[in-house]
Design an enzyme around this catalytic site. Structure first.
Site, mmCIF file in Angstrom:
data_model
loop_
_atom_site.group_PDB
_atom_site.id
_atom_site.type_symbol
_atom_site.label_atom_id
_atom_site.label_comp_id
_atom_site.label_asym_id
_atom_site.label_seq_id
_atom_site.Cartn_x
_atom_site.Cartn_y
_atom_site.Cartn_z
ATOM 1 N N THR A 63 66.191 4.094 -88.656
ATOM 2 C CA THR A 63 66.424 5.388 -88.010
ATOM 3 C C THR A 63 65.248 5.783 -87.126
ATOM 4 O OG1 THR A 63 67.796 6.081 -89.869
ATOM 5 C CG2 THR A 63 66.986 7.818 -88.428
ATOM 6 N N LYS A 90 47.003 17.664 -98.412
ATOM 7 C CA LYS A 90 45.933 18.611 -98.766
ATOM 8 C C LYS A 90 46.495 19.981 -99.139
ATOM 9 C CE LYS A 90 43.156 16.285 -95.256
ATOM 10 N NZ LYS A 90 42.549 16.424 -93.910
#
Length: 311
Positions: A63, A90
């Site tokens: 894809t 993070k």
């Protein structure tokens, strides 16, 4: 043929949110782009002023490459984003990540995300066009479009045609998008697989269920065979891949023994020897490689049509 000149929506969030005229307009446009990608110079300047960000929060090969190729064939500027090395690790939120990307003046976002509905959430919060490249086990609209387009190329109108979707329906976003798309085009849809791999809500989708693979194949004009998605299965839904292949695997011998010729499809990647044997996947029944080629043309059509709906 479509009666519309443009799409009814500025996003492609799922097949559920578009109509039959939208689908036919995408198909008509894809026919033109298929001519383009078969020319010696495979590029047009249609999206020369458009910047597209590909945001893939899940692994993808087919894809992602197909979208990137479609974007480059249309002369768009392309930014590729992978979550593996991103600030999401993070603790940054999806919305913050996307807004940071959009502040770089991105016009369109192609996104694959593990959370169902992530694209609807984004569409409600940002101005860019959103294209769903897969959301969890919910939808994968461009795959359904290229599948239906490939069937239509082979069979003509899909109205009244019989399509069976075989395999891991429960974990497949391709299955749900295919069901919506085929029904909107007037096809009859049946699903076939072990009871443990069929979702409880399947009867609410207006499809028939068949547990006997031979009966399903003798009924259908097209069999669209899905991959067993072991990576999405937290518990074992089948005793073994060997046993699955014995009852639901398709091989050339089975195809040759049917009462009629059928068309064989697979969205990929194929687990050869499980859902399809190599002699079936590579047989004259198969249009799997045509699906791959059509994927680029369909995605070009979607990008081009949505670019006309930019805010």
């Amino acid at each position: 043929m479509s009666n519309q000149q443009e799409l009814s929506t500025k996003h492609l969030l799922g097949i559920k949110y578009i109509n039959a005229d939208d689908i036919n307009l995408i198909f008509d446009t894809a026919v033109n782009f298929k001519e383009v990608i078969n020319r010696p110079i495979k590029k047009v300047p249609s999206l020369r002023d458009v910047t597209i960000a590909n945001l893939f929060f899940e692994n993808s090969t087919r894809t992602k490459i197909s979208f990137e190729l479609a974007e480059k064939r249309l002369s768009a500027d392309v930014v590729n984003f992978s979550s593996s090395g991103s600030s999401l690790k993070k603790g940054e939120t999806l919305l913050d990540t996307v807004n940071n990307i959009l502040s770089m003046k991105v016009d369109m976002v192609v996104m694959r995300h593990p959370a169902p509905g992530a694209h609807v959430f984004l569409a409600n919060h940002i101005e860019a066009n959103i294209i769903n490249a897969g959301d969890g086990t919910h939808e994968h609209p461009t795959q359904a479009l290229l599948d239906a387009f490939s069937m239509q190329e082979k069979l003509g109108s899909l109205k009244g045609k019989k399509i069976v979707i075989v395999g891991d329906i429960m974990h497949s976003r391709v299955a749900l998008s295919n069901i919506y798309c085929l029904q909107k085009l007037g096809a009859k849809v049946k699903v076939c697989g072990p009871p443990t791999l069929l979702p409880k809500y399947i009867d609410t989708l207006g499809v028939e269920v068949e547990y006997d693979l031979r009966k399903a194949l003798n009924w259908c004009d097209v069999a669209n065979v899905l991959r067993i998605q072991l990576e999405r299965q937290e518990i074992k839904y089948i005793p073994s891949l060997r046993e699955y292949a014995q009852f639901y695997g398709i091989n050339k011998e089975l195809l040759d023994s049917l009462d009629k010729e059928i068309v064989l499809m697979h969205p990929g990647p194929i687990n050869r020897g499980v859902e399809l044997s190599s002699d079936a996947a590579d047989s004259h029944h198969s249009i799997i490689l045509q699906q791959v080629e059509n994927g680029v043309a369909i995605r070009m059509a979607v990008l081009y049509l949505l670019s006309g709906k930019r805010a």
